[in-house]
Motif scaffolding. Structure first.
Motif, PDB file in Angstrom:
ATOM      1  N   ASN A  55       0.850  -1.194   0.164  1.00 47.96           N
ATOM      2  CA  ASN A  55      -0.117  -0.047  -0.111  1.00 47.96           C
ATOM      3  C   ASN A  55       0.954   1.286  -0.145  1.00 47.96           C
ATOM      4  O   ASN A  55       1.448   1.655   1.077  1.00 47.96           O
ATOM      5  CB  ASN A  55      -1.019   0.115   1.067  1.00 47.96           C
ATOM      6  CG  ASN A  55      -1.720   1.162   1.053  1.00 47.96           C
ATOM      7  OD1 ASN A  55      -1.604   2.185   0.513  1.00 47.96           O
ATOM      8  ND2 ASN A  55      -3.041   0.960   1.919  1.00 47.96           N
ATOM      9  N   ALA A  56       1.240   1.881  -1.204  1.00 39.74           N
ATOM     10  CA  ALA A  56       2.072   3.087  -1.276  1.00 39.74           C
ATOM     11  C   ALA A  56       1.519   3.997  -0.579  1.00 39.74           C
ATOM     12  O   ALA A  56       2.211   5.098  -0.148  1.00 39.74           O
ATOM     13  CB  ALA A  56       2.486   3.175  -2.800  1.00 39.74           C
ATOM     14  N   VAL A  57       0.084   4.302  -0.757  1.00 40.89           N
ATOM     15  CA  VAL A  57      -0.343   5.452  -0.243  1.00 40.89           C
ATOM     16  C   VAL A  57      -0.150   5.565   1.319  1.00 40.89           C
ATOM     17  O   VAL A  57       0.490   6.535   2.117  1.00 40.89           O
ATOM     18  CB  VAL A  57      -1.980   5.563  -0.310  1.00 40.89           C
ATOM     19  CG1 VAL A  57      -2.495   6.976   0.288  1.00 40.89           C
ATOM     20  CG2 VAL A  57      -2.205   5.807  -1.766  1.00 40.89           C
ATOM     21  N   ALA A  58      -0.473   4.350   2.217  1.00 40.47           N
ATOM     22  CA  ALA A  58      -0.212   4.308   3.469  1.00 40.47           C
ATOM     23  C   ALA A  58       1.346   4.487   3.927  1.00 40.47           C
ATOM     24  O   ALA A  58       1.689   5.361   4.986  1.00 40.47           O
ATOM     25  CB  ALA A  58      -0.902   3.198   3.812  1.00 40.47           C
ATOM     26  N   LEU A  59       2.087   3.843   3.243  1.00 40.97           N
ATOM     27  CA  LEU A  59       3.620   3.965   3.453  1.00 40.97           C
ATOM     28  C   LEU A  59       3.946   5.372   3.388  1.00 40.97           C
ATOM     29  O   LEU A  59       4.895   5.919   4.029  1.00 40.97           O
ATOM     30  CB  LEU A  59       4.268   3.052   2.487  1.00 40.97           C
ATOM     31  CG  LEU A  59       5.869   2.936   2.603  1.00 40.97           C
ATOM     32  CD1 LEU A  59       6.081   2.562   4.281  1.00 40.97           C
ATOM     33  CD2 LEU A  59       6.668   2.249   1.687  1.00 40.97           C
ATOM     34  N   GLY A  60       3.455   6.126   2.222  1.00 44.03           N
ATOM     35  CA  GLY A  60       3.946   7.526   1.945  1.00 44.03           C
ATOM     36  C   GLY A  60       3.569   8.345   2.900  1.00 44.03           C
ATOM     37  O   GLY A  60       4.313   9.225   3.214  1.00 44.03           O
ATOM     38  N   ALA A  61       2.558   8.160   3.733  1.00 43.28           N
ATOM     39  CA  ALA A  61       2.200   8.980   4.891  1.00 43.28           C
ATOM     40  C   ALA A  61       3.120   8.764   6.104  1.00 43.28           C
ATOM     41  O   ALA A  61       3.145   9.482   7.070  1.00 43.28           O
ATOM     42  CB  ALA A  61       0.736   8.642   5.338  1.00 43.28           C
TER      43      ALA A  61
END
Length: 253
Positions: A55-61
């Motif tokens: 999950n790139a979105v969750a990781l980016g946060a």
């Protein structure tokens, strides 16, 4: 008489103040444990879940990308300089001289372009799923990018940049391997190195070391394989932007 009446009242007041101070100290301890243990642990759990599910979105946060790119700049610079040096050593005198002149001006923008490619949430989830160590994954992706030409170096019609892309694409090899055009190597080579493993499980067994790095920062050594004896990468986690986030990555070796 008045002293006898005051003594019980004073004793009651001091007892009340003592209970208040104990509760205050307990509250402070609980808050400190929550801030330094509970909150970072929750961030670590979120990062773990994001990597496992890709999950790139969750990781980016949970990543301070500018800080992580700054921490990775020495590693990437060394790899790019080594790539130039290997080609220059194999090239003839004229080509080697041209390569040396190009390198002095072109290495910094190549490094920046490579950092922008390597250090994105999407790419980090891919690296976590890849076989091999973190360093091997970074090296493999860098060879792929150098071999096909750097997107960050395109444009402008600069003949030096065009010449750099052509020279880099000819020979960029991994240590100990035979010289070969990188474009001939598939993006995901068969075997444990380069093989995308899909969903990878992470647990506390992947954590190999822990150390404090200041009042608002600590370092964790992590290996992709739980059975590894040493960490693949040291991740720095700091309190920044009102959250505990990854602010540094240093691959081993």
């Amino acid at each position: 008489m008045w002293q006898e009446e005051l003594t019980p009242a004073w004793r009651a007041l001091t007892n009340w103040l003592g209970r208040v101070m104990k509760r205050f100290v307990l509250l402070v301890v609980i808050l400190l444990i929550g801030f330094y243990v509970g909150w970072p642990a929750w961030s670590g759990y979120t990062i773990r879940s994001a990597l496992q599910s890709r999950n790139a979105v969750a990781l980016g946060a949970k990543i301070d990308l500018p800080a992580v790119r700054a921490s990775m700049r020495p590693f990437v610079t060394q790899r790019v300089v080594e790539a130039f040096g290997r080609y220059q050593a194999q090239a003839g005198a004229t080509t080697g001289s041209i390569m040396g002149q190009l390198g002095q001006q072109a290495i910094p923008p190549v490094v920046e372009a490579m950092l922008n490619i390597l250090l994105t949430p999407q790419m980090l989830t891919r690296i976590a799923a890849d076989g091999g160590t973190v360093k091997e994954s970074f090296d493999r992706i860098m060879r792929e990018q150098l071999g096909r030409g750097m997107p960050g170096m395109a444009g402008g019609g600069d003949s030096r940049q065009a010449g750099l892309r052509e020279l880099l694409g000819k020979v960029v090899k991994s240590p100990g391997s035979q010289s070969r055009p990188v474009d001939a190597e598939p993006p995901s080579a068969p075997g444990p190195q380069g093989q995308v493993l899909g969903k990878r499980e992470f647990s506390l067994s992947n954590v190999k070391s822990f150390s404090l790095n200041g009042p608002l920062s600590f370092r964790v050594g992590v290996a992709k394989e739980a059975g590894a004896t040493e960490a693949d990468v040291t991740a720095e986690m700091s309190f920044t932007g009102a959250d505990w986030k990854i602010t540094g990555l240093v691959p081993r070796g």
